[in-house]
Design a protein around this motif. Structure first.
Motif, PDB file in Angstrom:
ATOM      1  N   ALA A 164     -66.127 -19.049  -7.663  1.00  0.00           N
ATOM      2  CA  ALA A 164     -64.773 -19.236  -8.212  1.00  0.00           C
ATOM      3  C   ALA A 164     -64.770 -20.100  -9.477  1.00  0.00           C
ATOM      4  O   ALA A 164     -64.140 -19.714 -10.474  1.00  0.00           O
ATOM      5  CB  ALA A 164     -63.845 -19.812  -7.142  1.00  0.00           C
ATOM      6  N   CYS A 177     -61.052 -25.957  -9.879  1.00  0.00           N
ATOM      7  CA  CYS A 177     -62.491 -25.683  -9.716  1.00  0.00           C
ATOM      8  C   CYS A 177     -63.187 -25.451 -11.059  1.00  0.00           C
ATOM      9  O   CYS A 177     -64.355 -25.812 -11.214  1.00  0.00           O
ATOM     10  CB  CYS A 177     -62.725 -24.521  -8.755  1.00  0.00           C
ATOM     11  SG  CYS A 177     -62.054 -22.948  -9.288  1.00  0.00           S
ATOM     12  N   CYS A 183     -63.782 -26.504  -5.264  1.00  0.00           N
ATOM     13  CA  CYS A 183     -62.394 -26.149  -4.954  1.00  0.00           C
ATOM     14  C   CYS A 183     -61.536 -27.379  -4.666  1.00  0.00           C
ATOM     15  O   CYS A 183     -62.030 -28.406  -4.179  1.00  0.00           O
ATOM     16  CB  CYS A 183     -62.396 -25.239  -3.729  1.00  0.00           C
ATOM     17  SG  CYS A 183     -60.775 -24.650  -3.256  1.00  0.00           S
ATOM     18  N   HIS A 184     -60.253 -27.242  -4.919  1.00  0.00           N
ATOM     19  CA  HIS A 184     -59.295 -28.299  -4.604  1.00  0.00           C
ATOM     20  C   HIS A 184     -59.300 -28.616  -3.109  1.00  0.00           C
ATOM     21  O   HIS A 184     -58.927 -29.706  -2.691  1.00  0.00           O
ATOM     22  CB  HIS A 184     -57.888 -27.844  -5.052  1.00  0.00           C
ATOM     23  CG  HIS A 184     -56.858 -28.908  -4.958  1.00  0.00           C
ATOM     24  ND1 HIS A 184     -56.040 -29.031  -3.846  1.00  0.00           N
ATOM     25  CD2 HIS A 184     -56.510 -29.890  -5.812  1.00  0.00           C
ATOM     26  CE1 HIS A 184     -55.227 -30.057  -4.037  1.00  0.00           C
ATOM     27  NE2 HIS A 184     -55.491 -30.596  -5.217  1.00  0.00           N
ATOM     28  N   GLY A 199     -57.018 -24.346  -0.508  1.00  0.00           N
ATOM     29  CA  GLY A 199     -57.280 -24.279  -1.946  1.00  0.00           C
ATOM     30  C   GLY A 199     -56.134 -24.844  -2.753  1.00  0.00           C
ATOM     31  O   GLY A 199     -55.250 -25.511  -2.223  1.00  0.00           O
ATOM     32  N   CYS A 200     -56.160 -24.527  -4.036  1.00  0.00           N
ATOM     33  CA  CYS A 200     -55.136 -25.066  -4.935  1.00  0.00           C
ATOM     34  C   CYS A 200     -53.822 -24.295  -4.766  1.00  0.00           C
ATOM     35  O   CYS A 200     -53.792 -23.239  -4.138  1.00  0.00           O
ATOM     36  CB  CYS A 200     -55.618 -24.958  -6.382  1.00  0.00           C
ATOM     37  SG  CYS A 200     -55.855 -23.254  -6.936  1.00  0.00           S
ATOM     38  N   ARG A 205     -54.270 -18.974  -9.203  1.00  0.00           N
ATOM     39  CA  ARG A 205     -55.353 -19.045  -8.218  1.00  0.00           C
ATOM     40  C   ARG A 205     -56.026 -17.676  -8.062  1.00  0.00           C
ATOM     41  O   ARG A 205     -55.343 -16.654  -7.958  1.00  0.00           O
ATOM     42  CB  ARG A 205     -54.742 -19.520  -6.887  1.00  0.00           C
ATOM     43  CG  ARG A 205     -55.648 -19.450  -5.693  1.00  0.00           C
ATOM     44  CD  ARG A 205     -55.028 -20.200  -4.513  1.00  0.00           C
ATOM     45  NE  ARG A 205     -55.664 -19.819  -3.265  1.00  0.00           N
ATOM     46  CZ  ARG A 205     -55.643 -20.553  -2.158  1.00  0.00           C
ATOM     47  NH1 ARG A 205     -55.016 -21.709  -2.146  1.00  0.00           N
ATOM     48  NH2 ARG A 205     -56.225 -20.145  -1.059  1.00  0.00           N
ATOM     49  N   CYS A 207     -58.218 -17.048  -5.576  1.00  0.00           N
ATOM     50  CA  CYS A 207     -58.624 -16.882  -4.175  1.00  0.00           C
ATOM     51  C   CYS A 207     -57.377 -16.637  -3.328  1.00  0.00           C
ATOM     52  O   CYS A 207     -56.710 -17.592  -2.901  1.00  0.00           O
ATOM     53  CB  CYS A 207     -59.322 -18.139  -3.673  1.00  0.00           C
ATOM     54  SG  CYS A 207     -60.568 -18.765  -4.808  1.00  0.00           S
TER      55      CYS A 207
END
Ligand code: SF4
Length: 233
Positions: A164, A177, A183-184, A199-200, A205, A207
């Motif tokens: 990512a 990221c 990742c966040h 995640g964020c 994003r 993902c």
């Protein structure tokens, strides 16, 4: 043979064995050129072919092969010729995303492949993971040896710390990221605290959709070409 090479060979053999057990065909080649040759030898001229976004396919010269005119290639990207005219308009690109589900062949890389014989892929839009799961008659996954990981936990971590961040930078997406190389989801509790979908909260994003391909009911629909080189992210 050095210890590292022996270990890599063992990982590769185990992965092949488990992919086959899971109903996927596994092919091992030494170089990216051989991977492209495998694609050329396998897909008949005139067949319809679609692809998921993949650095690996580009690095192997497979995108150039698909654009050669030998195939009915559904390119998903709006394309502009050197003189500025659109050869694939944005509207045609969207139509090609949809047409991909009826393609004879779908080609893609993979974010990770576990030694236990699973493919792990994460998408923003979801076109790639959905086509891997269902639609195209045959799926060919091309993956460098760097994509092999121990298990699904390692696959999840690989996407969050390798795939990512690099894909965000490649696509010019500003994300946590891309900036921090992880990742966040690791922000709160350290590297061990990240669940798959954490995640964020960014609108950009990448993902959003998570696919694990394990034991297949459509035996042999998916072929995995493992290349003994480092390819893609
Ligand atoms: S959820 Fe956001 S920060 Fe985490 S890997 Fe995906 S894009 Fe990067």
């Amino acid at each position: 043979m050095f210890y590292d090479e022996m270990e890599r060979e063992r990982d590769l053999n185990k992965t092949v064995e488990n992919l086959e057990r899971n109903g996927m065909r596994a092919v091992v080649v030494d170089t990216r050129e051989e991977a492209a040759r495998y694609v050329e030898d396998t897909i008949p001229a005139g067949a319809s072919v679609a692809v998921g976004g993949s650095v690996t396919l580009k690095e192997c010269g497979i995108i150039d092969l698909l654009k050669s005119g030998k195939y009915n290639f559904f390119t998903p990207r709006p394309t502009v010729a050197p003189d500025g005219t659109a050869t694939v308009s944005p509207e045609a690109a969207v139509a090609n995303y949809r047409a991909a589900y009826g393609a004879d062949y779908y080609l893609s890389g993979s974010n990770a492949i576990t030694r236990e014989g699973e493919l792990y892929n994460v998408d923003g839009r979801g076109n790639r993971v959905s086509a891997i799961a269902y639609g195209p008659q045959k799926v060919i996954i091309i993956a460098g040896i760097n994509k092999i990981v121990k298990n699904l936990d390692a696959a999840v971590a690989r996407v969050k710390t390798v795939a990512a961040p690099q894909n965000c930078r490649r696509l010019g997406i500003e994300s946590y990221c891309a900036e921090m190389d992880k990742c966040h989801s690791f922000f709160r509790g350290g590297d061990k605290a990240a669940n798959m979908t954490d995640g964020c909260l960014s609108n950009t994003r990448i993902c959003c959709h998570y696919l694990v391909s394990s034991k297949q009911s459509a035996d042999g629909r998916i072929t995995v070409v493992l290349v003994k080189e480092k390819l893609g992210y």
